[in-house]
Design an enzyme around this catalytic site. Structure first.
Site, PDB file in Angstrom:
ATOM      1  N   PRO A 365       0.821  -1.214   0.000  1.00 24.27           N
ATOM      2  CA  PRO A 365       0.000   0.000   0.000  1.00 24.27           C
ATOM      3  C   PRO A 365       0.854   1.262   0.000  1.00 24.27           C
ATOM      4  O   PRO A 365       2.064   1.186   0.266  1.00 24.27           O
ATOM      5  CB  PRO A 365      -0.810  -0.111   1.290  1.00 24.27           C
ATOM      6  N   PRO A 366       0.257   2.410  -0.282  1.00 25.63           N
ATOM      7  CA  PRO A 366       1.027   3.646  -0.336  1.00 25.63           C
ATOM      8  C   PRO A 366       1.647   3.986   1.016  1.00 25.63           C
ATOM      9  O   PRO A 366       1.078   3.669   2.057  1.00 25.63           O
ATOM     10  CB  PRO A 366      -0.021   4.710  -0.688  1.00 25.63           C
ATOM     11  N   SER A 687     -17.108 -10.501   0.175  1.00 22.96           N
ATOM     12  CA  SER A 687     -16.579 -10.765   1.509  1.00 22.96           C
ATOM     13  C   SER A 687     -17.365 -10.065   2.610  1.00 22.96           C
ATOM     14  O   SER A 687     -17.097 -10.267   3.784  1.00 22.96           O
ATOM     15  CB  SER A 687     -15.095 -10.392   1.579  1.00 22.96           C
ATOM     16  N   LYS A 730      -6.557  -6.967   6.042  1.00 26.14           N
ATOM     17  CA  LYS A 730      -7.766  -6.751   6.832  1.00 26.14           C
ATOM     18  C   LYS A 730      -7.451  -6.798   8.320  1.00 26.14           C
ATOM     19  O   LYS A 730      -7.970  -6.004   9.110  1.00 26.14           O
ATOM     20  CB  LYS A 730      -8.820  -7.803   6.479  1.00 26.14           C
TER      21      LYS A 730
END
Ligand code: ADP
Ligand code: MG
Length: 794
Positions: A365-366, A687, A730
């Site tokens: 991720p960034p 999900s 998550k």
């Protein structure tokens, strides 16, 4: 009655001439005399001079017969020849010359005299000449071919064309053309012997065709050669003139020095042999041009590019492994896997000088440090660092350059940056490779393939440069948020190293040990000027940022530093400690809240976990109902899969209405609305199934879902819980949000192995096979269970 002045008439008259039975034979070579054709003939050998002299005073008739090609002197003749009539006769110093007119074809029957010259009994040959349309058509086509031939073959006088137009008899037409066309004597003889006019026409048309082709081809070659010669000569002349003009204008001196400088630059650049050749050629071209010509600067720029590239300039690798490890640790916290890989690379590099560089790809991720890690790697190895962002690059030419024929053409970004780096072995970061585009301007990924393939990147060709450049010493590193959008062929070339997000504790550690000191430095502050307490950092992490990485945190800390720096510069402050309550004065009101406890204060809300390219996130699902007729409203920009998943959830709840203590017909007079806030962001995927079921049950039964629980999982109509993706992200998101219990599909248990230990610390996991397991764990008082049972973790 034919016109007595016409050609036809005259020719017809010829046909009436009586042919003597015996004729003197004159052997000829090199040509055949055809009937009706007039030709000048010279004779020099004594015997034949005597013969002609005797014939001239008799009937002026003789037979001309072609010699067969032979090696010895003895004359061997063809059997068919032509009767000739001497029209004009002239004595010459070394023989005789006469004009002879062909009368008719004859065949030699019997030789009656051999010495001193040959005399034979001859027989007139008559030809087979049917008069038919197709013979006429053949004749017409032959005539046309002949006219065309005259056009391309200027040696034949043009009148011949006019004459041919006036000959009506196909047979004579053939003879006339044959006498004029440049066919060799044997072919002529063959045509002489051909008595069938139709066949003769056919043969002639073949001959004409092949002759025309020959002539046309040779004309073409001739004219090409002539043109080339002309061009060259013109250029040489112009150049000479230019030189003189330049000398007059006094331009020559400036230019000579410039040329000399360029020549020196070329040899100093230590190019490949191929490139040097091309550079010198370009220099020669430049030498011919006037500096005022627009092409001059194009050529000059090209030479600058060639000479400025680091053909053989490399930076010396620092192969001190301890030193490298120290620098990597200095710049970044953790990231052990990546650091280990870099150290391994250096170790191999130390042992093997000519190793092919791996193409590493950092995925995460960034803000997790992908880009800055690249910079740090370059620093630890002592190499130059180059970074290009591929986000939105759609044009192949951005990678590989434009051809020089384009106006204002430039090399692609690879070559541009190598020139900037000035070294041929930099660490070259291809940032955001997952954001590469493709459209009509060509596919940049195919150009990248060539760049990244260790087998071919030693001969990378840029459209502008036109010579190959060796990229094999470059250490390429790519970065991406997700791998899904990286073209598969490209992905195959990459060695993927994943960098997941950080937990809150890790972020705190990074802030304290890396980001705060760095920001202080960058703002010209000392630790005496400013200290930021751990609680303040924690406040920033929780209430001002919500991210997997640390980019926003760094930005907020920089904000504080700026604020303080200003005060220090103004002299209103020399030393301050920022604690939790000060954060709001520097950064304004909090942007995010730990909203879970607050949000889940009523029934009908459940906390889910979502995966996004920016890492994981929590999401809330709200359910409500109103009077209506079995409607299901879904809002919050849900994709089709998510909508279907909501329908399945509702069907499950309805089928189990009794278990949850609901009336059979609870849905008859009801509309249900499911909403997923954080509204503008599109959401999809199955999900959220379990979360939706929990929200529904909570709303229908009035039981609260636990606010410290988050869940993820797909459901089936029968209530089974199926595994989903993105578990690691998550879990990290749940941890960030302050959740302490996560409900996961049982089949996802193995995914926890890849989840960082720090994220698992103090976190309870519940693995669900069926939706019942989820309900037991998620509700304070499990509906359908009067005992209010809460599932214990397995
Ligand atoms: N593990 C870490 N240790 C120290 N600083 C970090 C770490 N991870 C990220 N940073 C810092 O966070 C900022 C953002 O990182 P960046 O390299 O731009 O992230 P990315 O390229 O992954 O989006 C940089 O200033 C970087 O130094
Ligand atoms: Mg980046």
């Amino acid at each position: 009655m034919a016109d007595p002045l016409s050609l036809e008439h005259e020719l017809a008259e010829l046909g009436k001439i009586a042919i003597p039975e015996r004729l003197s034979i004159l052997p000829i070579s090199g040509f055949v005399l055809f009937p009706h054709v007039v030709a000048p003939i010279s004779v020099s050998s004594d015997i034949y001079v005597q013969m002609v002299n005797e014939v001239v005073v008799k009937d002026r008739m003789l037979a001309l017969v072609l010699r067969k090609p032979s090696d010895n002197d003895a004359d061997e003749l063809h059997g068919v020849g032509t009767v000739g009539r001497i029209l004009k006769f002239m004595k010459l110093p070394n023989g005789v010359s006469f004009i002879c007119q062909g009368i008719t074809r004859i065949k030699i029957d019997r030789i009656v005299q051999k010495e001193p010259y040959m005399v034979a009994e001859v027989q007139k040959l008559s030809e087979v000449a049917e008069k038919s349309e197709d013979v006429d058509a053949l004749a017409a086509s032959v005539r046309n071919m002949f006219l065309h031939f005259i056009e391309v073959f200027p040696q034949i006088p043009e009148q011949a064309g006019a004459v041919s137009l006036n000959i009506e008899s196909p047979s004579r037409l053939c003879d006339f053309i044959m006498a004029n066309a440049p066919a060799d004597a044997l072919k002529q003889q063959e045509m002489l012997e051909e008595l069938n006019v139709r066949e003769r026409l056919k043969k002639l048309s073949k001959i004409l065709q092949s002759e025309t082709q020959k002539v046309e081809l040779s004309n073409k070659i001739q004219s090409e050669i002539a043109q080339e010669m002309g061009d060259q000569q013109r250029k040489i002349m112009l150049r000479e003139q230019l030189k003189k003009i330049q000398a007059e204008l006094g331009e020559k001196d400036d230019k000579t020095t410039e040329m000399d400088n360029l020549r020196a630059k070329i040899s100093a650049a230590k190019m490949t042999a191929e490139a040097e050749k091309i550079a010198n050629k370009e220099l020669d071209r430049l030498g011919m041009m006037s500096p005022a010509a627009p092409e001059y600067s194009v050529s000059r720029t090209y030479l600058d590019w060639l000479t400025d590239l680091p053909w053989s300039k490399s930076s010396q690798d620092n192969l001190d492994i301890q030193h490298a490890a120290k620098i990597l640790d200095e710049d970044h916290y953790d990231l052990q896997k990546v650091k280990k890989r870099i150290i391994e690379y250096l170790a191999v590099r130390k042992l093997k000088k000519d190793m092919k560089g791996p193409i590493l790809c950092f995925v995460g991720p960034p803000g997790v440090g992908k880009t800055s890690l690249g910079r740090s790697i370059a620093r630890s190895m002592g190499r130059e660092f180059i970074r290009i962002s591929l986000g939105g690059v759609r044009d192949e030419a951005e990678i590989r350059g434009h051809r020089r024929t384009y106006v204002a053409a430039l090399p692609g970004r690879i070559v541009q940056n190598l020139r900037k780096a000035g070294k041929n072995n930099p660490v070259f970061m291809l940032d955001e490779i997952d954001k590469l585009g493709t459209d009509f301007r060509g596919d940049p990924s195919s150009a990248l393939l060539e760049v990244l393939d260790p087998e071919q990147n030693n001969s990378f060709s840029d459209h502008y440069l036109e010579v190959v450049f060796d990229l094999s010493k470059v250490f390429f590193i790519a970065t991406a948020n997700i791998l899904d959008t990286v073209p598969p062929a490209l992905r195959d070339r990459l060695e993927v190293l994943e960098i997941p997000g950080y937990t809150e504790e890790e972020k705190q550690y990074i802030a304290r040990n890396y980001i705060v000191p760095r920001q202080l430095r960058e703002h010209g502050l000392t630790p005496e000027n400013l200290s930021i307490s751990d609680n303040a950092v924690c406040q920033i992490i929780r209430n001002y940022t919500r991210e997997s990485g640390v980019r926003n945190m760094e930005r907020e800390i920089a904000n504080i530093c700026r604020g303080v720096a200003r005060q220090v510069a103004e002299g209103s402050l020399t030393s301050t400690a920022v604690v939790e309550k000060d954060v709001v004065t520097y950064l304004g009101r909090a942007r995010f809240f730990s909203e879970i406890a607050e949000r889940i204060s009523t029934a009908g809300i459940a906390t889910g976990l979502a995966w996004t390219p920016a890492g994981g996130d929590i999401l809330f699902i709200e359910a409500t109902r109103m009077k209506g007729t079995k409607g299901l409203i879904l809002t919050g920009q849900l994709g089709d899969v998510m909508k279907e998943s909501a329908q399945a959830g509702l069907s499950y709840v309805r089928s189990k209405a009794e278990t949850f203590g609901l009336a059979d017909d609870f849905y008859e007079k009801t509309d249900i609305h499911l909403h997923v806030p954080a509204g503008a962001i599109p959401k999809d995927g199955p999900s959220a199934g379990v979360t939706m079921v929990c929200a529904l049950i909570s709303m229908l039964t009035g039981h609260l879902v636990r606010s410290d629980v988050a869940m993820t999982g797909e459901i089936t109509l029968r209530g089974k819980v199926l595994p989903v993706g993105g578990i690691k992200e998550k879990v990290l998101a749940a941890k960030r949000a302050g959740i302490n219990t996560v409900i996961l599909p049982h089949l996802n248990e193995k995914d926890l192995d890849e989840t960082p230990e720090t994220a698992k610390k103090d976190m309870q996991f519940i693995f669900a096979d069926r939706i019942d397991d989820v309900i037991h764990a998620a509700f304070l008082n499990a509906p359908g269970r009067p005992d209010g049972y809460i599932a214990a973790p397995r």
